[in-house]
Scaffold this motif. Structure first.
Motif, PDB file in Angstrom:
ATOM      1  N   ILE A  88       0.730  -1.678   0.593  1.00 19.70           N
ATOM      2  CA  ILE A  88       0.130   0.245  -0.080  1.00 19.70           C
ATOM      3  C   ILE A  88       1.047   1.067   0.080  1.00 19.70           C
ATOM      4  CG2 ILE A  88      -1.434   1.458   1.277  1.00 19.70           C
ATOM      5  CD1 ILE A  88      -3.213  -0.996   2.236  1.00 19.70           C
ATOM      6  N   ASP A  89       2.024   1.131   0.262  1.00 24.22           N
ATOM      7  CA  ASP A  89       3.201   1.942   1.001  1.00 24.22           C
ATOM      8  C   ASP A  89       3.207   2.645  -0.344  1.00 24.22           C
ATOM      9  OD1 ASP A  89       4.205   0.338   0.746  1.00 24.22           O
ATOM     10  OD2 ASP A  89       6.296   1.522   2.108  1.00 24.22           O
ATOM     11  N   ASP A  90       4.580   1.836  -0.954  1.00 22.19           N
ATOM     12  CA  ASP A  90       4.426   1.948  -2.669  1.00 22.19           C
ATOM     13  C   ASP A  90       3.403   2.553  -4.239  1.00 22.19           C
ATOM     14  OD1 ASP A  90       6.910   0.850  -2.128  1.00 22.19           O
ATOM     15  OD2 ASP A  90       6.165  -1.064  -2.578  1.00 22.19           O
ATOM     16  N   ILE A  91       2.019   2.249  -3.521  1.00 21.76           N
ATOM     17  CA  ILE A  91       1.299   2.603  -4.002  1.00 21.76           C
ATOM     18  C   ILE A  91      -0.107   4.809  -3.902  1.00 21.76           C
ATOM     19  CG2 ILE A  91      -1.624   2.862  -5.166  1.00 21.76           C
ATOM     20  CD1 ILE A  91      -0.382   0.514  -6.023  1.00 21.76           C
ATOM     21  N   ILE A  92       0.642   4.137  -2.891  1.00 19.00           N
ATOM     22  CA  ILE A  92       0.416   6.220  -2.339  1.00 19.00           C
ATOM     23  C   ILE A  92       1.888   6.833  -2.371  1.00 19.00           C
ATOM     24  CG2 ILE A  92       0.763   7.399  -0.227  1.00 19.00           C
ATOM     25  CD1 ILE A  92      -0.842   5.299   1.446  1.00 19.00           C
ATOM     26  N   LEU A  93       3.039   5.816  -2.146  1.00 15.77           N
ATOM     27  CA  LEU A  93       4.028   6.886  -2.961  1.00 15.77           C
ATOM     28  C   LEU A  93       4.306   7.110  -4.305  1.00 15.77           C
ATOM     29  CD1 LEU A  93       7.079   5.444  -1.007  1.00 15.77           C
ATOM     30  CD2 LEU A  93       6.171   7.535  -0.461  1.00 15.77           C
ATOM     31  N   ARG A  94       3.245   5.767  -5.395  1.00 18.86           N
ATOM     32  CA  ARG A  94       3.678   6.340  -6.681  1.00 18.86           C
ATOM     33  C   ARG A  94       2.306   7.250  -7.340  1.00 18.86           C
ATOM     34  NH1 ARG A  94       1.983   1.420  -8.981  1.00 18.86           N
ATOM     35  NH2 ARG A  94       3.624   0.850  -8.177  1.00 18.86           N
ATOM     36  N   TYR A  95       1.378   7.564  -5.954  1.00 18.70           N
ATOM     37  CA  TYR A  95      -0.132   8.704  -6.496  1.00 18.70           C
ATOM     38  C   TYR A  95       0.765  10.073  -5.735  1.00 18.70           C
ATOM     39  CZ  TYR A  95      -3.942  10.953  -6.122  1.00 18.70           C
ATOM     40  OH  TYR A  95      -4.828  11.925  -5.565  1.00 18.70           O
ATOM     41  N   ILE A  96       2.177   9.748  -5.382  1.00 19.11           N
ATOM     42  CA  ILE A  96       2.295  10.870  -4.612  1.00 19.11           C
ATOM     43  C   ILE A  96       3.143  11.776  -5.813  1.00 19.11           C
ATOM     44  CG2 ILE A  96       3.457  12.746  -3.111  1.00 19.11           C
ATOM     45  CD1 ILE A  96       2.682  10.380  -1.297  1.00 19.11           C
ATOM     46  N   LYS A  97       4.077  10.582  -6.750  1.00 19.53           N
ATOM     47  CA  LYS A  97       5.140  11.188  -7.275  1.00 19.53           C
ATOM     48  C   LYS A  97       4.267  11.480  -8.489  1.00 19.53           C
ATOM     49  CE  LYS A  97       9.198   8.252  -6.288  1.00 19.53           C
ATOM     50  NZ  LYS A  97       9.682   6.747  -6.120  1.00 19.53           N
ATOM     51  N   LYS A 104       2.499  11.511 -15.294  1.00 19.80           N
ATOM     52  CA  LYS A 104       2.485  11.387 -16.072  1.00 19.80           C
ATOM     53  C   LYS A 104       3.169   9.685 -15.538  1.00 19.80           C
ATOM     54  CE  LYS A 104       3.402  13.188 -20.676  1.00 19.80           C
ATOM     55  NZ  LYS A 104       4.152  14.123 -21.709  1.00 19.80           N
ATOM     56  N   ILE A 105       2.864   8.109 -15.808  1.00 23.62           N
ATOM     57  CA  ILE A 105       3.379   6.932 -15.083  1.00 23.62           C
ATOM     58  C   ILE A 105       3.237   6.169 -16.503  1.00 23.62           C
ATOM     59  CG2 ILE A 105       1.356   6.266 -14.967  1.00 23.62           C
ATOM     60  CD1 ILE A 105       2.783   5.714 -11.656  1.00 23.62           C
TER      61      ILE A 105
END
Length: 113
Positions: A88-97, A104-105
């Motif tokens: 979940i923390d990876d998803i949150i950090l990816r969303y912040i980036k 763009k991702i």
């Protein structure tokens, strides 16, 4: 028959207090801090001490969940299927980036044929 040593990868298996990994403990402590500030500045001022302790517990539980659990593979919502199994923390950090950059991702994965 003799006994043999079988090596295994023990990376990431460090547990503190039986339930906390190091990452989960850090997330829990970081999330308890806003709960503590809320307790001291708001609830203690208003005389609701028990509500402040509950707020600290809720914030700590949110930090524990974010630091410990992964996104489940749910067939009900297709968005969960895309990121199933990721922390979940990876998803949150990816969303912040995503929100702070050019919105763009790029995700590289297997293509369907």
């Amino acid at each position: 028959m003799g006994t043999y040593f079988i090596p295994r990868n023990t990376k990431g298996e460090t547990r503190l207090f039986k339930i906390f990994s190091v990452k989960a403990l850090i997330y829990t402590v970081v999330m308890v801090i806003p709960g503590l500030l809320l307790k001291l500045l708001v609830f203690d001022t208003l005389g609701f001490g028990l509500a402040g302790w509950i707020a600290m517990g809720v914030f700590g539980a949110i930090g524990f969940v974010v630091g410990t659990f992964k996104i489940p593979n749910l067939t009900l919502a297709p968005i969960f299927k895309v990121c199933a199994g990721e922390n979940i923390d990876d998803i949150i950090l990816r969303y912040i980036k995503f929100r702070t950059k050019d919105k763009k991702i790029y995700i590289y994965g297997k293509e369907k044929k």
